[in-house]
Enzyme design. Sequence first.
Site, PDB file in Angstrom:
ATOM      1  N   GLY A  15       0.809  -1.210   0.000  1.00 42.62           N
ATOM      2  CA  GLY A  15       0.000   0.000   0.000  1.00 42.62           C
ATOM      3  C   GLY A  15       0.847   1.267   0.000  1.00 42.62           C
ATOM      4  O   GLY A  15       2.077   1.221   0.139  1.00 42.62           O
ATOM      5  N   ASP A  16       0.182   2.400  -0.228  1.00 40.97           N
ATOM      6  CA  ASP A  16       0.821   3.720  -0.200  1.00 40.97           C
ATOM      7  C   ASP A  16       1.940   3.871  -1.226  1.00 40.97           C
ATOM      8  O   ASP A  16       2.904   4.607  -1.003  1.00 40.97           O
ATOM      9  CB  ASP A  16       1.354   4.036   1.214  1.00 40.97           C
ATOM     10  CG  ASP A  16       0.267   3.951   2.255  1.00 40.97           C
ATOM     11  OD1 ASP A  16      -0.878   4.292   1.923  1.00 40.97           O
ATOM     12  OD2 ASP A  16       0.563   3.546   3.399  1.00 40.97           O
ATOM     13  N   GLU A  17       1.808   3.202  -2.340  1.00 43.13           N
ATOM     14  CA  GLU A  17       2.836   3.271  -3.384  1.00 43.13           C
ATOM     15  C   GLU A  17       2.774   4.594  -4.144  1.00 43.13           C
ATOM     16  O   GLU A  17       3.731   4.951  -4.836  1.00 43.13           O
ATOM     17  CB  GLU A  17       2.654   2.114  -4.383  1.00 43.13           C
ATOM     18  CG  GLU A  17       2.866   0.720  -3.808  1.00 43.13           C
ATOM     19  CD  GLU A  17       1.578   0.125  -3.235  1.00 43.13           C
ATOM     20  OE1 GLU A  17       0.578   0.866  -3.120  1.00 43.13           O
ATOM     21  OE2 GLU A  17       1.587  -1.071  -2.881  1.00 43.13           O
ATOM     22  N   LYS A  19      -0.562   5.463  -5.626  1.00 45.46           N
ATOM     23  CA  LYS A  19      -1.624   5.163  -6.604  1.00 45.46           C
ATOM     24  C   LYS A  19      -2.447   6.400  -6.948  1.00 45.46           C
ATOM     25  O   LYS A  19      -2.748   6.663  -8.109  1.00 45.46           O
ATOM     26  CB  LYS A  19      -2.550   4.059  -6.046  1.00 45.46           C
ATOM     27  CG  LYS A  19      -1.824   2.755  -5.748  1.00 45.46           C
ATOM     28  CD  LYS A  19      -2.732   1.738  -5.088  1.00 45.46           C
ATOM     29  CE  LYS A  19      -3.101   2.066  -3.658  1.00 45.46           C
ATOM     30  NZ  LYS A  19      -1.981   2.041  -2.701  1.00 45.46           N
ATOM     31  N   GLY A  43      -5.899   5.808   1.808  1.00 47.61           N
ATOM     32  CA  GLY A  43      -5.630   7.248   1.843  1.00 47.61           C
ATOM     33  C   GLY A  43      -4.794   7.542   0.625  1.00 47.61           C
ATOM     34  O   GLY A  43      -3.634   7.160   0.555  1.00 47.61           O
ATOM     35  N   HIS A  44      -5.404   8.139  -0.391  1.00 42.87           N
ATOM     36  CA  HIS A  44      -4.707   8.396  -1.648  1.00 42.87           C
ATOM     37  C   HIS A  44      -4.446   9.895  -1.764  1.00 42.87           C
ATOM     38  O   HIS A  44      -5.381  10.690  -1.794  1.00 42.87           O
ATOM     39  CB  HIS A  44      -5.530   7.888  -2.834  1.00 42.87           C
ATOM     40  CG  HIS A  44      -5.722   6.394  -2.829  1.00 42.87           C
ATOM     41  ND1 HIS A  44      -6.436   5.729  -3.783  1.00 42.87           N
ATOM     42  CD2 HIS A  44      -5.261   5.445  -1.979  1.00 42.87           C
ATOM     43  CE1 HIS A  44      -6.407   4.422  -3.519  1.00 42.87           C
ATOM     44  NE2 HIS A  44      -5.713   4.228  -2.414  1.00 42.87           N
ATOM     45  N   GLN A 226      -5.008  -0.200  -1.294  1.00 42.80           N
ATOM     46  CA  GLN A 226      -4.063  -1.088  -0.616  1.00 42.80           C
ATOM     47  C   GLN A 226      -3.013  -1.594  -1.623  1.00 42.80           C
ATOM     48  O   GLN A 226      -2.719  -0.906  -2.577  1.00 42.80           O
ATOM     49  CB  GLN A 226      -4.776  -2.253   0.091  1.00 42.80           C
ATOM     50  CG  GLN A 226      -5.603  -1.841   1.305  1.00 42.80           C
ATOM     51  CD  GLN A 226      -6.939  -1.206   0.963  1.00 42.80           C
ATOM     52  OE1 GLN A 226      -7.736  -1.763   0.236  1.00 42.80           O
ATOM     53  NE2 GLN A 226      -7.196  -0.023   1.481  1.00 42.80           N
ATOM     54  N   THR A 303      -4.085   7.266   9.283  1.00 47.41           N
ATOM     55  CA  THR A 303      -3.948   7.133  10.739  1.00 47.41           C
ATOM     56  C   THR A 303      -2.777   7.937  11.297  1.00 47.41           C
ATOM     57  O   THR A 303      -2.625   8.034  12.509  1.00 47.41           O
ATOM     58  CB  THR A 303      -3.722   5.648  11.105  1.00 47.41           C
ATOM     59  OG1 THR A 303      -2.586   5.172  10.377  1.00 47.41           O
ATOM     60  CG2 THR A 303      -4.933   4.801  10.747  1.00 47.41           C
ATOM     61  N   SER A 413       8.118   8.675 -11.362  1.00 47.39           N
ATOM     62  CA  SER A 413       7.608   9.830 -10.614  1.00 47.39           C
ATOM     63  C   SER A 413       8.705  10.340  -9.699  1.00 47.39           C
ATOM     64  O   SER A 413       9.319   9.571  -8.965  1.00 47.39           O
ATOM     65  CB  SER A 413       6.375   9.402  -9.817  1.00 47.39           C
ATOM     66  OG  SER A 413       6.028  10.392  -8.869  1.00 47.39           O
TER      67      SER A 413
HETATM   68  P1  GDP Z   1      -1.492   5.746  -2.232  1.00 49.12           P
HETATM   69  O1  GDP Z   1      -2.248   5.275  -1.039  1.00 49.12           O
HETATM   70  O2  GDP Z   1      -0.906   4.621  -3.019  1.00 49.12           O
HETATM   71  O3  GDP Z   1      -2.271   6.681  -3.109  1.00 49.12           O
HETATM   72  O4  GDP Z   1      -0.240   6.560  -1.665  1.00 49.12           O
HETATM   73  P2  GDP Z   1      -0.257   7.615  -0.433  1.00 49.12           P
HETATM   74  O5  GDP Z   1      -0.901   8.864  -0.898  1.00 49.12           O
HETATM   75  O6  GDP Z   1      -0.781   6.997   0.803  1.00 49.12           O
HETATM   76  O7  GDP Z   1       1.295   7.794  -0.187  1.00 49.12           O
HETATM   77  C1  GDP Z   1       2.144   8.261  -1.186  1.00 49.12           C
HETATM   78  C2  GDP Z   1       2.816   9.559  -0.683  1.00 49.12           C
HETATM   79  O8  GDP Z   1       3.927   9.859  -1.487  1.00 49.12           O
HETATM   80  C3  GDP Z   1       1.903  10.763  -0.753  1.00 49.12           C
HETATM   81  O9  GDP Z   1       2.220  11.628   0.313  1.00 49.12           O
HETATM   82  C4  GDP Z   1       2.272  11.388  -2.092  1.00 49.12           C
HETATM   83  O10 GDP Z   1       2.026  12.783  -2.118  1.00 49.12           O
HETATM   84  C5  GDP Z   1       3.744  11.115  -2.143  1.00 49.12           C
HETATM   85  N1  GDP Z   1       4.307  10.893  -3.473  1.00 49.12           N
HETATM   86  C6  GDP Z   1       3.743  10.310  -4.565  1.00 49.12           C
HETATM   87  N2  GDP Z   1       4.638  10.202  -5.553  1.00 49.12           N
HETATM   88  C7  GDP Z   1       5.797  10.717  -5.099  1.00 49.12           C
HETATM   89  C8  GDP Z   1       7.106  10.850  -5.661  1.00 49.12           C
HETATM   90  O11 GDP Z   1       7.403  10.448  -6.770  1.00 49.12           O
HETATM   91  N3  GDP Z   1       8.062  11.414  -4.843  1.00 49.12           N
HETATM   92  C9  GDP Z   1       7.781  11.852  -3.591  1.00 49.12           C
HETATM   93  N4  GDP Z   1       8.775  12.377  -2.891  1.00 49.12           N
HETATM   94  N5  GDP Z   1       6.568  11.736  -3.048  1.00 49.12           N
HETATM   95  C10 GDP Z   1       5.596  11.170  -3.786  1.00 49.12           C
HETATM   96  P1  IMO Z   2      -3.817   2.680   0.514  1.00 50.39           P
HETATM   97  O1  IMO Z   2      -4.958   2.482  -0.448  1.00 50.39           O
HETATM   98  C1  IMO Z   2      -1.317   0.927   3.636  1.00 50.39           C
HETATM   99  C2  IMO Z   2      -3.201  -2.058   6.226  1.00 50.39           C
HETATM  100  C3  IMO Z   2      -3.402  -1.704   7.682  1.00 50.39           C
HETATM  101  C4  IMO Z   2      -3.291  -3.075   8.297  1.00 50.39           C
HETATM  102  C5  IMO Z   2      -3.988  -3.972   7.285  1.00 50.39           C
HETATM  103  C6  IMO Z   2      -5.438  -4.272   7.585  1.00 50.39           C
HETATM  104  O2  IMO Z   2      -3.701   4.069   1.026  1.00 50.39           O
HETATM  105  O3  IMO Z   2      -2.558   2.131  -0.061  1.00 50.39           O
HETATM  106  P2  IMO Z   2      -7.673  -2.841   7.467  1.00 50.39           P
HETATM  107  O4  IMO Z   2      -8.053  -1.566   8.134  1.00 50.39           O
HETATM  108  O5  IMO Z   2      -7.710  -2.789   5.972  1.00 50.39           O
HETATM  109  O6  IMO Z   2      -8.405  -4.021   8.003  1.00 50.39           O
HETATM  110  O7  IMO Z   2      -6.134  -3.073   7.888  1.00 50.39           O
HETATM  111  O8  IMO Z   2      -3.893  -3.286   6.051  1.00 50.39           O
HETATM  112  N1  IMO Z   2      -3.780  -1.092   5.278  1.00 50.39           N
HETATM  113  C7  IMO Z   2      -3.059  -0.241   4.530  1.00 50.39           C
HETATM  114  N2  IMO Z   2      -1.741   0.018   4.523  1.00 50.39           N
HETATM  115  N3  IMO Z   2      -2.121   1.574   2.762  1.00 50.39           N
HETATM  116  C8  IMO Z   2      -3.436   1.307   2.737  1.00 50.39           C
HETATM  117  O9  IMO Z   2      -4.275   1.811   1.799  1.00 50.39           O
HETATM  118  C9  IMO Z   2      -3.969   0.397   3.678  1.00 50.39           C
HETATM  119  N4  IMO Z   2      -5.217  -0.064   3.950  1.00 50.39           N
HETATM  120  C10 IMO Z   2      -5.072  -0.991   4.907  1.00 50.39           C
HETATM  121  O10 IMO Z   2      -2.391  -0.837   8.138  1.00 50.39           O
HETATM  122  O11 IMO Z   2      -1.950  -3.469   8.372  1.00 50.39           O
HETATM  123 MG    MG Z   3      -2.260   5.502   1.047  1.00 50.69          MG
END
Ligand code: GDP
Ligand code: IMO
Ligand code: MG
Length: 424
Positions: A15-17, A19, A43-44, A226, A303, A413
């Site tokens: 997750g949090d790549e 997306k 959380g995107h 995720q 969180t 990116s």
């Molecule tokens: P998602 O859940 O996959 O949409 O990713 P998140 O938003 O949770 O986490 C990605 C974080 O990295 C966010 O704070 C973005 O603003 C940031 N981000 C995305 N792409 C880049 C990048 O290429 N470089 C940096 N430094 N930050 C980035």
């Molecule tokens: P995005 O879309 C990172 C993790 C939680 C926990 C496990 C199960 O922003 O990438 P849940 O509440 O789904 O039952 O929790 O999955 N988790 C994530 N970790 N990014 C997320 O979403 C996540 N959504 C759930 O931290 O380990």
């Molecule tokens: Mg996220």
Amino acid sequence: MNTGKVDVLLGLQWGDEGKGKVVDVLTPHYDVIARFQGGPNAGHTLEFEGQKYVLRSIPSGIFQGGKVNIIGNGVVLAPDLFMDEAKDLEKSGHPLKERLHISKKAHLIMPTHRILDRAIEAAKGKNKVGTTGKGIGPTYTDKVSRNGLRVGDILDHFDEKYAAHKERHMKMLKALGWTDFDGFDEVEKKWMEGIAYMKDFHFVDSEHEINRTLRAGKNILCEGAQGTMLDVDFGSYPFVTSSNTICAGACIGLGIGPNKIGNVYGIMKAYCTRVGAGPFPTELFDETGKTIRDLGHEYGAVTGRERRCGWVDLVQLKYSVMVNGVTQLILMKSDVLDGFDTVKACVAYKLKDGSETTELPYEIDDVTPVYKEFKGWKTDMTKMTRESQFPQAFKDYIKFIEDFLETPISIVSVGPDREATIER
Ligand code: GDP
Ligand code: IMO
Ligand code: MG
């Protein structure tokens, strides 16, 4: 027949790549953006024109005018959190009532699901998953055990249905010995306001809408939440979420035939992070891990929790590419490593018996990563706009990843902003 195409964008790690950012960048090429699983555990984050937005349940295509955004049947929706998110967007000048369609088959996260989430975690003690506490697991459990409450139920005898579900949940909470209901009445009141608020949106049969869109020759982008290692079947079970985050989840969560899927965009960071508990072979507990966290601002968008950080794991990614049928990789956040002298990537796991493998095994909590070290590129890449500007050391690093994963990297990116995106 000339039908449109469906592409899927999803996370390949935990997750949090990044997306959300990429969906926003790619949206101009599509007519419809659709979320297919997950809920407000996501959380995107998107950044453009000096503004930052975090989306939880609303698809990340909402900011590029004129597109239809769909919350599919595979999503679980919390009306109160949805109302907050939607109202914030409207306040910031992004009206969505006409453009956001919600599947009648999406399941509702009730206030009692969130309490159940806490109670079940508490009962697990030291084995807890470290969930986001948003009620995700209990809501999907109710769906699969045929006890769920769906968006379509809002239109018919809703109060009675709600009361019956609540009563059932209360019995479960009693059995778990849960007694903490502080603030429940206020939460429930706001939840009901959320239900009333939702009625202004289009409730749709999203499977029909999606397939109609395709027949009209229009294109759809499916937005995953995720990541693959959090998939309930293929992730690091039981430390996973409760939905299918992989590409096949898009078919199930939207009602799309598998033969309609075209490109599968796999989003990966140049390193790796994870929130919550569970195995993470390349996790770093040293200064390097801390440096990545600080430079990458690796704190949860939902969180606020610290994200665990480590080197990129190509064994894990190879597996993710396989189970998703990834056709293109999108490399995120390499800028975080811009100042590093050396950068590592895990290229094999050493198992307990001393052998090495590049196939992700059943258990990954006792493997030892085997690393390949790369010369750092030591160049600020954040202002770059073209591939021709890439330093040689970075070119070597991404070539290695492409070869190892047998998949091209089509976008790099180099910053959080929409503009900091280099298409190759
Ligand atoms: P998602 O859940 O996959 O949409 O990713 P998140 O938003 O949770 O986490 C990605 C974080 O990295 C966010 O704070 C973005 O603003 C940031 N981000 C995305 N792409 C880049 C990048 O290429 N470089 C940096 N430094 N930050 C980035
Ligand atoms: P995005 O879309 C990172 C993790 C939680 C926990 C496990 C199960 O922003 O990438 P849940 O509440 O789904 O039952 O929790 O999955 N988790 C994530 N970790 N990014 C997320 O979403 C996540 N959504 C759930 O931290 O380990
Ligand atoms: Mg996220």
